[in-house]
Write a protein that holds these residues in place. Structure first.
Motif, PDB file in Angstrom:
ATOM      1  N   LEU A 128      -9.417  -3.878  -5.666  1.00  0.00           N
ATOM      2  CA  LEU A 128      -8.584  -4.467  -4.681  1.00  0.00           C
ATOM      3  C   LEU A 128      -7.618  -5.333  -5.334  1.00  0.00           C
ATOM      4  CD1 LEU A 128      -7.202  -5.212  -2.127  1.00  0.00           C
ATOM      5  CD2 LEU A 128      -9.376  -6.895  -1.524  1.00  0.00           C
TER       6      LEU A 128
ATOM      7  N   LEU B  72      -0.664  -1.456   1.953  1.00  0.00           N
ATOM      8  CA  LEU B  72      -1.561  -1.485   0.938  1.00  0.00           C
ATOM      9  C   LEU B  72      -2.857  -1.453   1.634  1.00  0.00           C
ATOM     10  CD1 LEU B  72      -2.557  -1.154  -2.065  1.00  0.00           C
ATOM     11  CD2 LEU B  72      -2.304  -3.632  -2.149  1.00  0.00           C
ATOM     12  N   LEU B  73      -2.927  -2.422   2.656  1.00  0.00           N
ATOM     13  CA  LEU B  73      -4.548  -2.838   3.158  1.00  0.00           C
ATOM     14  C   LEU B  73      -4.942  -2.017   4.284  1.00  0.00           C
ATOM     15  CD1 LEU B  73      -4.068  -6.720   2.745  1.00  0.00           C
ATOM     16  CD2 LEU B  73      -5.035  -5.178   1.067  1.00  0.00           C
TER      17      LEU B  73
ATOM     18  N   THR C 102       0.144  -6.003   4.012  1.00  0.00           N
ATOM     19  CA  THR C 102      -1.099  -5.499   4.758  1.00  0.00           C
ATOM     20  C   THR C 102      -0.576  -4.071   5.243  1.00  0.00           C
ATOM     21  OG1 THR C 102      -1.536  -7.712   5.620  1.00  0.00           O
ATOM     22  CG2 THR C 102      -2.010  -5.831   6.924  1.00  0.00           C
TER      23      THR C 102
ATOM     24  N   ASP D 235      -5.114  -3.663  -7.444  1.00  0.00           N
ATOM     25  CA  ASP D 235      -3.999  -2.842  -6.628  1.00  0.00           C
ATOM     26  C   ASP D 235      -3.030  -3.947  -6.207  1.00  0.00           C
ATOM     27  OD1 ASP D 235      -4.970  -0.491  -7.057  1.00  0.00           O
ATOM     28  OD2 ASP D 235      -5.302  -0.087  -5.285  1.00  0.00           O
TER      29      ASP D 235
ATOM     30  N   TRP E  91       0.927  -4.026  -6.762  1.00  0.00           N
ATOM     31  CA  TRP E  91       1.747  -4.047  -5.687  1.00  0.00           C
ATOM     32  C   TRP E  91       2.738  -5.079  -5.898  1.00  0.00           C
ATOM     33  CZ3 TRP E  91       3.810  -7.158  -1.718  1.00  0.00           C
ATOM     34  CH2 TRP E  91       4.557  -6.624  -0.805  1.00  0.00           C
TER      35      TRP E  91
ATOM     36  N   ARG F 142      -5.004   1.111   5.538  1.00  0.00           N
ATOM     37  CA  ARG F 142      -5.771   2.286   5.363  1.00  0.00           C
ATOM     38  C   ARG F 142      -6.157   2.318   3.749  1.00  0.00           C
ATOM     39  NH1 ARG F 142      -1.247   6.435   7.153  1.00  0.00           N
ATOM     40  NH2 ARG F 142      -2.635   7.963   6.494  1.00  0.00           N
ATOM     41  N   SER F 143      -6.892   1.134   3.543  1.00  0.00           N
ATOM     42  CA  SER F 143      -7.304   1.200   1.943  1.00  0.00           C
ATOM     43  C   SER F 143      -8.834   1.644   2.083  1.00  0.00           C
ATOM     44  CB  SER F 143      -7.373  -0.421   1.510  1.00  0.00           C
ATOM     45  OG  SER F 143      -8.244  -1.164   2.626  1.00  0.00           O
ATOM     46  N   ASP F 144      -9.142   1.981   0.623  1.00  0.00           N
ATOM     47  CA  ASP F 144     -10.462   2.555   0.445  1.00  0.00           C
ATOM     48  C   ASP F 144     -10.772   1.891  -1.106  1.00  0.00           C
ATOM     49  OD1 ASP F 144     -12.850   3.859   0.197  1.00  0.00           O
ATOM     50  OD2 ASP F 144     -12.122   5.777   0.155  1.00  0.00           O
ATOM     51  N   PHE F 145     -11.390   0.690  -0.830  1.00  0.00           N
ATOM     52  CA  PHE F 145     -11.589  -0.006  -2.251  1.00  0.00           C
ATOM     53  C   PHE F 145     -13.006  -0.093  -2.534  1.00  0.00           C
ATOM     54  CE2 PHE F 145      -7.420  -1.959  -1.102  1.00  0.00           C
ATOM     55  CZ  PHE F 145      -6.821  -1.493  -2.047  1.00  0.00           C
TER      56      PHE F 145
ATOM     57  N   ALA G 250     -12.285  -6.003   0.443  1.00  0.00           N
ATOM     58  CA  ALA G 250     -12.517  -4.799  -0.103  1.00  0.00           C
ATOM     59  C   ALA G 250     -13.398  -3.678   0.656  1.00  0.00           C
ATOM     60  CB  ALA G 250     -12.931  -4.867  -1.558  1.00  0.00           C
TER      61      ALA G 250
END
Length: 363
Positions: A320, A308-309, A305, A323, A327, A311-314, A186
């Motif tokens: 995380l 979702l992951l 990946t 989401d 998903w 460019r994530s910002d959790f 995260a």
């Protein structure tokens, strides 16, 4: 009194010339230019004037006059293109061979691979010339591809087993491709992102703040591409047993369950073996070592990946995991089954074509 214009040189064909021109005009292997020139000569030999031949063939009268005169002067040889004057090549075949051999068989001092500048310095050619040579021989020293050959003694048997499940699934059974994607971080950006605008892409800080990790367990149904998924903070034997129990609950009781998974220690733990023995409708199929490509759930992990992951910002692990579950639900609303087409024989044949030589052996 009408003007007759300049008299045209006589154009008479012998039998061999006529046959050759007709072959060029009809052959699919002839260039379009040569076929047109052959038709021009045949039309002129039939007695038609230049304008009539040009109108029939869709070209100009000047073109007809040019190739008529060329044929009268040089016969069949006159229909080929003349060599164009120009500067003779400055790079010899020996120089090309030297550049190619050096690229393939050596490395520069204090570097792992050749660049155009280093090879130009080595050979005395320009950087643009080196670039053209590499392009012609499809050489890309700056790029590498990865591979890892399995050393599993039962590699062939396992490939036949798993690919057989994909191509010919058993009746009254479900085939699940099972694995985990561990250490999902995260990550929170250290500063808010700058949104995308016309003419400007989204901007993000290069650094992140780690908020914790979780693992995604997934079982992909290879028939319809639906997924059974759950998240666990750790990847322990007890977590994998909980996931198997979730599969047991969600798969209809009248179906056998074939599980394709890797040889991770968690999957071979005595408690897992005991659980499987107490649930006889489960059958496991273990993938060969270093062969995750044969496990279809890896496609799902690549998708999550990318979507979702990356460019994530959790701001928390809980966010995380929320989401990830969302998903998975969205994925199951519109799954797109992947059709496996390669047979085991085709896979083994393609692996057999891998280059037998390696560089740096023994290091």
């Amino acid at each position: 009194m009408a003007r007759s214009g300049r008299s045209k040189p006589a154009l008479v064909l012998n039998e061999q010339e006529r046959d050759q021109l007709q072959r060029w005009a009809r052959s699919r292997k002839s260039s379009r230019a040569l076929a047109l020139r052959s038709r021009i000569v045949l039309g002129c030999a039939a007695g038609a004037d230049n304008k009539s031949v040009a109108a029939e063939l869709g070209c100009s009268a000047a073109t007809v006059g040019k190739w008529r005169s060329r044929f009268v002067k040089s016969r069949l040889d006159g229909l080929s293109d003349e060599e164009r004057p120009g500067r003779p090549p400055r790079i010899t075949a020996e120089q090309v061979e030297e550049a190619v051999a050096a690229t393939l068989e050596s490395t520069p001092a204090n570097a792992t691979h050749w660049s155009r500048a280093k090879m130009a310095e080595r050979t005395g050619l320009s950087k643009s010339s080196i670039g053209r040579i590499w392009k012609a021989f499809e050489l890309k020293p700056h790029r590498t591809d990865g591979f890892k050959l399995s050393n599993d003694p039962l590699f062939v048997e396992k490939v036949y087993d798993i690919v057989g499940l994909y191509l010919h699934p058993p009746e009254n059974a479900v085939v699940l491709s099972v694995d985990k994607k561990s250490q999902l971080q995260a990550l929170a950006t250290s500063q808010p992102a700058s949104p995308m605008m016309p003419g400007m892409s989204e901007r993000r800080t290069h650094d992140h703040v780690r908020q914790g990790t979780t693992s995604l367990f997934a079982a992909l149904n290879v028939a319809d591409d639906t997924v059974i998924a759950s998240t666990h903070r750790r990847h322990r034997t007890s977590d994998f047993k909980k996931f198997l129990a979730k599969i047991e609950d969600q798969v209809p009781a009248h179906l056998d369950v074939h599980v394709v998974c890797d040889s991770h220690g968690t999957h071979k733990h005595p408690s897992i073996k005991k659980w499987l023995e107490s649930h006889p409708r489960f059958t496991t199929h273990v993938t060969p070592t270093y062969s995750s490509w044969v496990n279809q759930v890896e496609r799902l992990f690549a998708q999550v990946t990318r979507e979702l992951l990356q460019r994530s910002d959790f701001r928390s692990v809980q966010a995380l995991e929320k989401d990830l579950r969302g998903w998975g639900r969205t994925w199951n609303e519109n799954p797109k089954p992947f059709v496996w087409t390669k047979t085991a024989d085709e896979i083994l044949a393609s692996l057999g074509r891998l280059p037998p030589r390696t560089t740096g052996a023994g290091h």
